[in-house]
Design a protein around this motif. Structure first.
Motif, mmCIF file in Angstrom:
data_model
loop_
_atom_site.group_PDB
_atom_site.id
_atom_site.type_symbol
_atom_site.label_atom_id
_atom_site.label_comp_id
_atom_site.label_asym_id
_atom_site.label_seq_id
_atom_site.Cartn_x
_atom_site.Cartn_y
_atom_site.Cartn_z
ATOM 1 N N TYR A 320 42.153 -58.823 -31.556
ATOM 2 C CA TYR A 320 42.439 -59.426 -32.858
ATOM 3 C C TYR A 320 43.683 -60.311 -32.795
ATOM 4 C CZ TYR A 320 39.244 -55.663 -33.933
ATOM 5 O OH TYR A 320 38.161 -54.818 -33.926
ATOM 6 N N VAL A 321 44.658 -59.908 -31.982
ATOM 7 C CA VAL A 321 45.857 -60.733 -31.813
ATOM 8 C C VAL A 321 45.492 -62.069 -31.172
ATOM 9 C CG1 VAL A 321 48.056 -60.929 -30.588
ATOM 10 C CG2 VAL A 321 47.434 -58.766 -31.692
ATOM 11 N N VAL A 322 44.672 -62.006 -30.122
ATOM 12 C CA VAL A 322 44.241 -63.246 -29.455
ATOM 13 C C VAL A 322 43.428 -64.107 -30.413
ATOM 14 C CG1 VAL A 322 42.791 -64.172 -27.603
ATOM 15 C CG2 VAL A 322 44.286 -62.215 -27.162
ATOM 16 N N ALA A 323 42.575 -63.478 -31.218
ATOM 17 C CA ALA A 323 41.767 -64.232 -32.181
ATOM 18 C C ALA A 323 42.662 -64.958 -33.186
ATOM 19 C CB ALA A 323 40.807 -63.294 -32.912
ATOM 20 N N ILE A 324 43.693 -64.284 -33.678
ATOM 21 C CA ILE A 324 44.611 -64.908 -34.637
ATOM 22 C C ILE A 324 45.319 -66.099 -34.011
ATOM 23 C CG2 ILE A 324 46.751 -64.550 -35.937
ATOM 24 C CD1 ILE A 324 45.803 -61.644 -36.368
ATOM 25 N N ILE A 325 45.783 -65.917 -32.780
ATOM 26 C CA ILE A 325 46.510 -67.004 -32.108
ATOM 27 C C ILE A 325 45.609 -68.217 -31.895
ATOM 28 C CG2 ILE A 325 47.644 -67.673 -29.952
ATOM 29 C CD1 ILE A 325 48.653 -64.781 -29.738
ATOM 30 N N ILE A 326 44.388 -67.961 -31.412
ATOM 31 C CA ILE A 326 43.474 -69.073 -31.134
ATOM 32 C C ILE A 326 43.072 -69.782 -32.421
ATOM 33 C CG2 ILE A 326 41.131 -69.631 -30.346
ATOM 34 C CD1 ILE A 326 41.503 -67.625 -28.115
ATOM 35 N N LEU A 327 42.791 -69.025 -33.471
ATOM 36 C CA LEU A 327 42.349 -69.650 -34.722
ATOM 37 C C LEU A 327 43.480 -70.379 -35.427
ATOM 38 C CD1 LEU A 327 39.903 -66.945 -36.116
ATOM 39 C CD2 LEU A 327 39.361 -69.061 -34.908
ATOM 40 N N LEU A 328 44.723 -69.939 -35.209
ATOM 41 C CA LEU A 328 45.854 -70.673 -35.777
ATOM 42 C C LEU A 328 46.088 -71.993 -35.057
ATOM 43 C CD1 LEU A 328 48.480 -67.832 -36.452
ATOM 44 C CD2 LEU A 328 47.266 -69.225 -38.154
ATOM 45 N N THR A 329 45.852 -71.995 -33.750
ATOM 46 C CA THR A 329 46.088 -73.204 -32.959
ATOM 47 C C THR A 329 44.846 -74.083 -32.842
ATOM 48 O OG1 THR A 329 45.602 -71.949 -30.930
ATOM 49 C CG2 THR A 329 47.903 -72.108 -31.626
ATOM 50 N N ARG A 330 43.664 -73.455 -32.913
ATOM 51 C CA ARG A 330 42.405 -74.198 -32.816
ATOM 52 C C ARG A 330 41.388 -73.550 -33.752
ATOM 53 N NH1 ARG A 330 40.145 -77.935 -29.450
ATOM 54 N NH2 ARG A 330 37.888 -77.850 -29.160
ATOM 55 N N PRO A 331 41.387 -73.934 -35.023
ATOM 56 C CA PRO A 331 40.569 -73.247 -36.033
ATOM 57 C C PRO A 331 39.077 -73.194 -35.715
ATOM 58 C CG PRO A 331 42.163 -74.677 -37.085
ATOM 59 C CD PRO A 331 42.229 -74.970 -35.615
ATOM 60 N N ARG A 332 38.556 -74.129 -34.951
ATOM 61 C CA ARG A 332 37.120 -74.126 -34.634
ATOM 62 C C ARG A 332 36.778 -73.183 -33.492
ATOM 63 N NH1 ARG A 332 37.260 -80.604 -34.308
ATOM 64 N NH2 ARG A 332 37.670 -81.032 -36.510
ATOM 65 N N GLY A 333 37.760 -72.535 -32.893
ATOM 66 C CA GLY A 333 37.501 -71.706 -31.729
ATOM 67 C C GLY A 333 37.603 -72.514 -30.450
#
Length: 343
Positions: A320-333
């Motif tokens: 979940y931490v990695v998901a938050i970081i990625i979606l904050l920096t790249r919202p489309r995944g």
């Protein structure tokens, strides 16, 4: 180095399960535009297909052997599986021993039928509804399926062993020049990784190199234009739903010896795999596979004692931490396309 290699191997088998389930989720979303929260239940049903076939093959009848006595001095009752009586001891025993791999053949038509029934009977009515409605109805369906399995099979995990030929462990340490018995890894987990690689490769090859697959990919990109060409794209998408169910079901079958099937295993995997799909990019098949393996490996490394001593509980939240970081920096995944889930 030995610890790193071992955690990498552990991450690959976890990532294989995540990638297979996420692949099916993405196929359904990419073709039908449906967020299917019942997909984890399909994985669970696949695992219980292995349990069912194992029980069927172990059905036995009793005979009395007057030459053998039990502890009370009475003639002993001997149980003989029907398959051994019908096909001979050696072949019958082999069928019982290889119940899990054989369950793939047993599960595929069942899972395709389950997929067709789900899509035609329920999910097709929610194509044009908001994603929140789709999540609610498929989540409810998952709970119903979970309770049905609990009713028929009970609440306790059911051990489903791998074939005897794959019950040992492979010594990677000796092969790589390290000390023997340092990097020991179960054979069946290696089999599962290879199985996942074959299934993923087959799905991508099917979509890329067959006429059916090319039409499906075209429909995923522009459904209306493909329909105007006179192609019944809805029928093809329904077939893809069945194939996605077969992929998830076969993943559950092969995972049964790794994690004893229980009625809530589908829900346990679903939440993680939905995060995998979002991280990879909604509708992106390569993204789902890449994110599945990436998060599986990260979860494995975060479970190391050295890491948990510094960050207690990190293994429970790392995905979940990695998901938050990625979606904050790249919202489309990682590999998501513009406009997907942005309306």
């Amino acid at each position: 180095m030995e610890t790193i290699l071992l955690q990498l191997l552990n991450g690959l088998d976890k990532g294989s399960a995540y990638a297979l389930i996420a692949l099916g989720l993405t196929l359904i979303f990419g073709t039908l535009g449906v967020v299917n929260f019942a997909h984890g239940a399909i994985f669970m049903i696949g695992a219980f297909c292995a349990v069912t076939l194992s029980r069927l093959l172990n059905l036995s009848f009793e005979t009395v052997d007057p030459e053998k006595l039990d502890f009370l001095g009475n003639p002993a009752k001997i149980k003989t599986p029907y398959v051994e009586a019908w096909f001979g001891h050696d072949f019958g025993h082999a069928l019982i021993d290889w119940a899990v791999p054989l369950a793939i053949l047993f599960s595929i038509p069942i899972m395709i039928a389950v997929g067709f029934i789900m899509e035609r009977g329920l999910i097709k009515h929610f194509y044009k509804r908001p994603h929140a409605d789709q999540i609610l109805v498929t989540f409810g369906l998952a709970i119903v399926l979970q309770e049905v399995i609990k009713y028929f099979y009970g609440a306790n995990p059911i051990s489903t062993p791998a074939p005897d030929a794959f019950k040992g462990s492979f010594d990677f340490g000796a092969m790589l020049g390290f000390d023997p018995n340092v990097i020991i890894y179960p054979y069946w987990r290696l089999v599962y990784f290879l199985f996942a690689a074959v299934v993923i490769g087959a799905v991508f090859s099917f979509l890329r190199f067959t006429t059916f697959g090319m039409v499906v990919r075209a429909g995923m990109a522009d459904r209306e234009t493909v329909g105007l060409l006179g192609i019944n794209i809805d029928r093809r998408f329904t077939i893809m739903f069945g194939l996605a169910a077969a992929v998830a079901g076969s993943a559950g079958v092969m995972y049964a010896p790794i994690l004893s099937p229980n009625y809530h295993m589908g829900m346990d995997f679903l939440v993680l795999c939905f995060v995998v799909v979002v991280v990879g990019g909604m509708g992106s098949l390569p993204g789902a596979v890449a994110a599945g393996f990436l998060l599986g490996i990260l979860e494995s490394f975060s479970s190391m004692n050295a890491v948990k001593s510094i960050l207690p509980g990190i293994d429970q939240i790392i995905i979940y931490v990695v998901a938050i970081i990625i979606l904050l920096t790249r919202p489309r995944g990682l590999m998501g396309k513009k406009g997907v889930m942005e309306d």
